[in-house]
Scaffold this active site. Sequence first.
Site, PDB file in Angstrom:
ATOM      1  N   TRP A   1      63.886 -40.954 -58.252  1.00  0.00           N
ATOM      2  CA  TRP A   1      63.484 -39.613 -57.798  1.00  0.00           C
ATOM      3  C   TRP A   1      62.717 -39.645 -56.481  1.00  0.00           C
ATOM      4  O   TRP A   1      62.427 -38.590 -55.916  1.00  0.00           O
ATOM      5  CB  TRP A   1      62.611 -38.941 -58.863  1.00  0.00           C
ATOM      6  CG  TRP A   1      63.365 -38.448 -60.057  1.00  0.00           C
ATOM      7  CD1 TRP A   1      64.718 -38.483 -60.269  1.00  0.00           C
ATOM      8  CD2 TRP A   1      62.797 -37.816 -61.209  1.00  0.00           C
ATOM      9  NE1 TRP A   1      65.023 -37.912 -61.485  1.00  0.00           N
ATOM     10  CE2 TRP A   1      63.862 -37.504 -62.081  1.00  0.00           C
ATOM     11  CE3 TRP A   1      61.488 -37.490 -61.596  1.00  0.00           C
ATOM     12  CZ2 TRP A   1      63.651 -36.870 -63.310  1.00  0.00           C
ATOM     13  CZ3 TRP A   1      61.281 -36.869 -62.822  1.00  0.00           C
ATOM     14  CH2 TRP A   1      62.352 -36.559 -63.664  1.00  0.00           C
TER      15      TRP A   1
ATOM     16  N   HIS B   1      63.049 -51.597 -52.413  1.00  0.00           N
ATOM     17  CA  HIS B   1      63.854 -50.478 -51.895  1.00  0.00           C
ATOM     18  C   HIS B   1      63.760 -50.443 -50.374  1.00  0.00           C
ATOM     19  O   HIS B   1      62.712 -50.733 -49.794  1.00  0.00           O
ATOM     20  CB  HIS B   1      63.359 -49.161 -52.495  1.00  0.00           C
ATOM     21  CG  HIS B   1      64.297 -48.032 -52.255  1.00  0.00           C
ATOM     22  ND1 HIS B   1      64.344 -47.357 -51.053  1.00  0.00           N
ATOM     23  CD2 HIS B   1      65.265 -47.479 -53.034  1.00  0.00           C
ATOM     24  CE1 HIS B   1      65.290 -46.428 -51.120  1.00  0.00           C
ATOM     25  NE2 HIS B   1      65.862 -46.481 -52.311  1.00  0.00           N
TER      26      HIS B   1
ATOM     27  N   GLU C   1      63.427 -48.134 -48.341  1.00  0.00           N
ATOM     28  CA  GLU C   1      62.363 -47.272 -47.785  1.00  0.00           C
ATOM     29  C   GLU C   1      61.019 -47.997 -47.819  1.00  0.00           C
ATOM     30  O   GLU C   1      60.167 -47.792 -46.943  1.00  0.00           O
ATOM     31  CB  GLU C   1      62.317 -45.928 -48.542  1.00  0.00           C
ATOM     32  CG  GLU C   1      63.522 -45.065 -48.174  1.00  0.00           C
ATOM     33  CD  GLU C   1      63.963 -44.076 -49.234  1.00  0.00           C
ATOM     34  OE1 GLU C   1      63.196 -43.800 -50.179  1.00  0.00           O
ATOM     35  OE2 GLU C   1      65.107 -43.590 -49.122  1.00  0.00           O
TER      36      GLU C   1
ATOM     37  N   GLY D   1      71.112 -41.453 -48.841  1.00  0.00           N
ATOM     38  CA  GLY D   1      70.719 -40.090 -48.505  1.00  0.00           C
ATOM     39  C   GLY D   1      71.512 -39.502 -47.343  1.00  0.00           C
ATOM     40  O   GLY D   1      71.141 -38.461 -46.799  1.00  0.00           O
TER      41      GLY D   1
ATOM     42  N   GLY E   1      69.863 -41.559 -55.986  1.00  0.00           N
ATOM     43  CA  GLY E   1      68.739 -40.790 -55.449  1.00  0.00           C
ATOM     44  C   GLY E   1      68.996 -39.302 -55.596  1.00  0.00           C
ATOM     45  O   GLY E   1      68.771 -38.710 -56.651  1.00  0.00           O
TER      46      GLY E   1
HETATM   47  C1  PEP Z   1      68.290 -44.464 -53.221  1.00  0.00           C
HETATM   48  O1  PEP Z   1      67.412 -44.127 -52.461  1.00  0.00           O
HETATM   49  O2  PEP Z   1      68.069 -45.383 -54.021  1.00  0.00           O
HETATM   50  C2  PEP Z   1      69.577 -43.779 -53.142  1.00  0.00           C
HETATM   51  C3  PEP Z   1      70.630 -44.432 -53.524  1.00  0.00           C
HETATM   52  O3  PEP Z   1      69.603 -42.493 -52.628  1.00  0.00           O
HETATM   53  P1  PEP Z   1      70.883 -41.503 -52.508  1.00  0.00           P
HETATM   54  O4  PEP Z   1      71.640 -41.569 -53.809  1.00  0.00           O
HETATM   55  O5  PEP Z   1      70.287 -40.166 -52.262  1.00  0.00           O
HETATM   56  O6  PEP Z   1      71.703 -42.003 -51.365  1.00  0.00           O
END
Ligand code: PEP
Length: 257
Positions: A19, A104, A106, A179, A239
Amino acid sequence: MSLYTKLSDMRTPFISANWKMNKGIEETRAFFSEFVSLVKDAKSREIVVAPPFTSLHTAAGIAKDTNISIAAQNMHTNDSGAFTGEISPLMIKDAGCSHVILGHSERRQYFNETDHLINEKIKSARKHNIKVIFCIGETLQEREDGNTFNILGRQITEGLKDISPEGIVVAYEPVWAIGTGRTATPEQAQEAHASIRQKLREIFGDAAENTRILYGGSVTAENINRLMECGDIDGALVGGASLKPDSFAKIVNYDIK
Ligand code: PEP
């Protein structure tokens, strides 16, 4: 071996929500009040949801006695101490987490997490018997420079240094697909997953055949089936599409008629 032949039936599909920095306590309650019943029959897969820290206790309370496990999105290496603003492995366990997402992109990109730090965090999580969703992935620049497999190899070798395979799930998340709405094609994902499994064989030996490798990057109810047909794709880290109970439930229930 064809692209679409599963190498092992021993790898239970693993579908996890991430999330990120979304949903307070009331939104968490609202999500689970719908989601629990939508996935109650998905016995043939492992389901994990990773809310932000402040919603972990609420989520874990609701998910107790269901087929859903709760993950934190990060943790500190130490058990306690003078680390203002940090959350320890003992604290996430106390809040009801069985899993943690580590590495991750990020965290790597915005919080300067290195392979070495991620390795320390994985060791700490495993010491406390917390299962780890270990994320790796190349940037667009690295892919365009032809460095994808070198980058993945380095992230795996350094991230999993002195770690045993129990309780480790690897998530391949190409940074350019997170994303962005731009998913890796099943062929691109399978190629990367096969190289990851090969690297895992070098480190873990035969246990690599049982290690789940998830794909992450703009997974939706529309593309999950094609991805899950690939031999080395054992699940998904989701995500954006995990924020709504019905869209995430459709992903969890892929292929269940
Ligand atoms: C994530 O950040 O782990 C991810 C896969 O995001 P999204 O599905 O939004 O691309």
